[in-house]
Design a protein around this motif. Structure first.
Motif, PDB file in Angstrom:
ATOM      1  N   PHE A 126       0.873  -1.176   0.000  1.00  0.00           N
ATOM      2  CA  PHE A 126       0.000   0.000   0.000  1.00  0.00           C
ATOM      3  C   PHE A 126       0.910   1.226   0.000  1.00  0.00           C
ATOM      4  O   PHE A 126       1.628   1.477   0.971  1.00  0.00           O
ATOM      5  N   SER A 127       0.869   1.988  -1.068  1.00  0.00           N
ATOM      6  CA  SER A 127       1.724   3.161  -1.197  1.00  0.00           C
ATOM      7  C   SER A 127       1.341   4.232  -0.176  1.00  0.00           C
ATOM      8  O   SER A 127       0.168   4.589  -0.053  1.00  0.00           O
ATOM      9  N   LYS A 128       2.321   4.733   0.532  1.00  0.00           N
ATOM     10  CA  LYS A 128       2.058   5.804   1.505  1.00  0.00           C
ATOM     11  C   LYS A 128       1.546   7.066   0.819  1.00  0.00           C
ATOM     12  O   LYS A 128       0.876   7.880   1.449  1.00  0.00           O
ATOM     13  N   ALA A 129       1.813   7.211  -0.485  1.00  0.00           N
ATOM     14  CA  ALA A 129       1.309   8.363  -1.238  1.00  0.00           C
ATOM     15  C   ALA A 129      -0.218   8.323  -1.340  1.00  0.00           C
ATOM     16  O   ALA A 129      -0.851   9.350  -1.575  1.00  0.00           O
ATOM     17  N   ASN A 130      -0.819   7.146  -1.143  1.00  0.00           N
ATOM     18  CA  ASN A 130      -2.270   7.001  -1.216  1.00  0.00           C
ATOM     19  C   ASN A 130      -2.941   7.046   0.155  1.00  0.00           C
ATOM     20  O   ASN A 130      -4.115   6.709   0.276  1.00  0.00           O
ATOM     21  N   ALA A 131      -2.201   7.454   1.170  1.00  0.00           N
ATOM     22  CA  ALA A 131      -2.749   7.567   2.522  1.00  0.00           C
ATOM     23  C   ALA A 131      -2.875   9.037   2.898  1.00  0.00           C
ATOM     24  O   ALA A 131      -1.949   9.820   2.684  1.00  0.00           O
ATOM     25  N   LEU A 132      -4.046   9.419   3.437  1.00  0.00           N
ATOM     26  CA  LEU A 132      -4.222  10.799   3.908  1.00  0.00           C
ATOM     27  C   LEU A 132      -3.387  11.055   5.157  1.00  0.00           C
ATOM     28  O   LEU A 132      -2.890  12.154   5.366  1.00  0.00           O
ATOM     29  N   TRP A 133      -3.309  10.032   6.034  1.00  0.00           N
ATOM     30  CA  TRP A 133      -2.528  10.110   7.258  1.00  0.00           C
ATOM     31  C   TRP A 133      -1.657   8.870   7.347  1.00  0.00           C
ATOM     32  O   TRP A 133      -1.976   7.847   6.755  1.00  0.00           O
ATOM     33  N   PRO A 134      -0.607   8.940   8.139  1.00  0.00           N
ATOM     34  CA  PRO A 134       0.191   7.729   8.346  1.00  0.00           C
ATOM     35  C   PRO A 134      -0.676   6.643   8.997  1.00  0.00           C
ATOM     36  O   PRO A 134      -1.669   6.951   9.662  1.00  0.00           O
TER      37      PRO A 134
END
Length: 107
Positions: free
Chosen positions: A68-76
């Motif tokens: 899951f790419s962190k670029a696709n997460a609003l928050w950590p």
């Protein structure tokens, strides 16, 4: 910024993606730009309360590790609250965990 201790393999985490969905999954590992997770589910509102739906309904994921790419997460990624983590574990493994207090979460 929320500062928390690092995750361990097997921790139950919540990731809010850029579509606003909350994904609950088992944490495996992470790199600078990717979370590696297993058994992702999406929280859904049901008539009886909160429910879990597979993150990918038509995919045969089994116990595969997913990136899951962190670029696709609003928050950590964050630790999932105890009640939902317990419900998630029971839902994804079929193992009933001991209850210490009454829960208001209906699945």
């Amino acid at each position: 910024m929320i500062i928390q201790k690092p995750f361990s393999e097997g921790d139950v985490v919540t990731i809010k993606n850029t579509l606003g969905e909350e994904i609950i999954a088992e944490f495996k590992s992470e790199t600078a730009d990717t979370y590696y997770i297993r058994r992702p589910v999406v929280i859904a509102m049901m008539q009886q309360g909160i429910g879990f739906m597979p993150a990918m309904v038509s995919a045969e994921m089994g116990d595969s590790e997913l990136a899951f790419s962190k670029a696709n997460a609003l928050w950590p990624a964050m630790r999932t609250n105890d009640e939902l983590a317990k419900a998630y574990t029971e839902h994804t493994t079929g193992i009933a965990l001991a209850t210490s207090a009454k829960t208001d979460i209906k699945l």
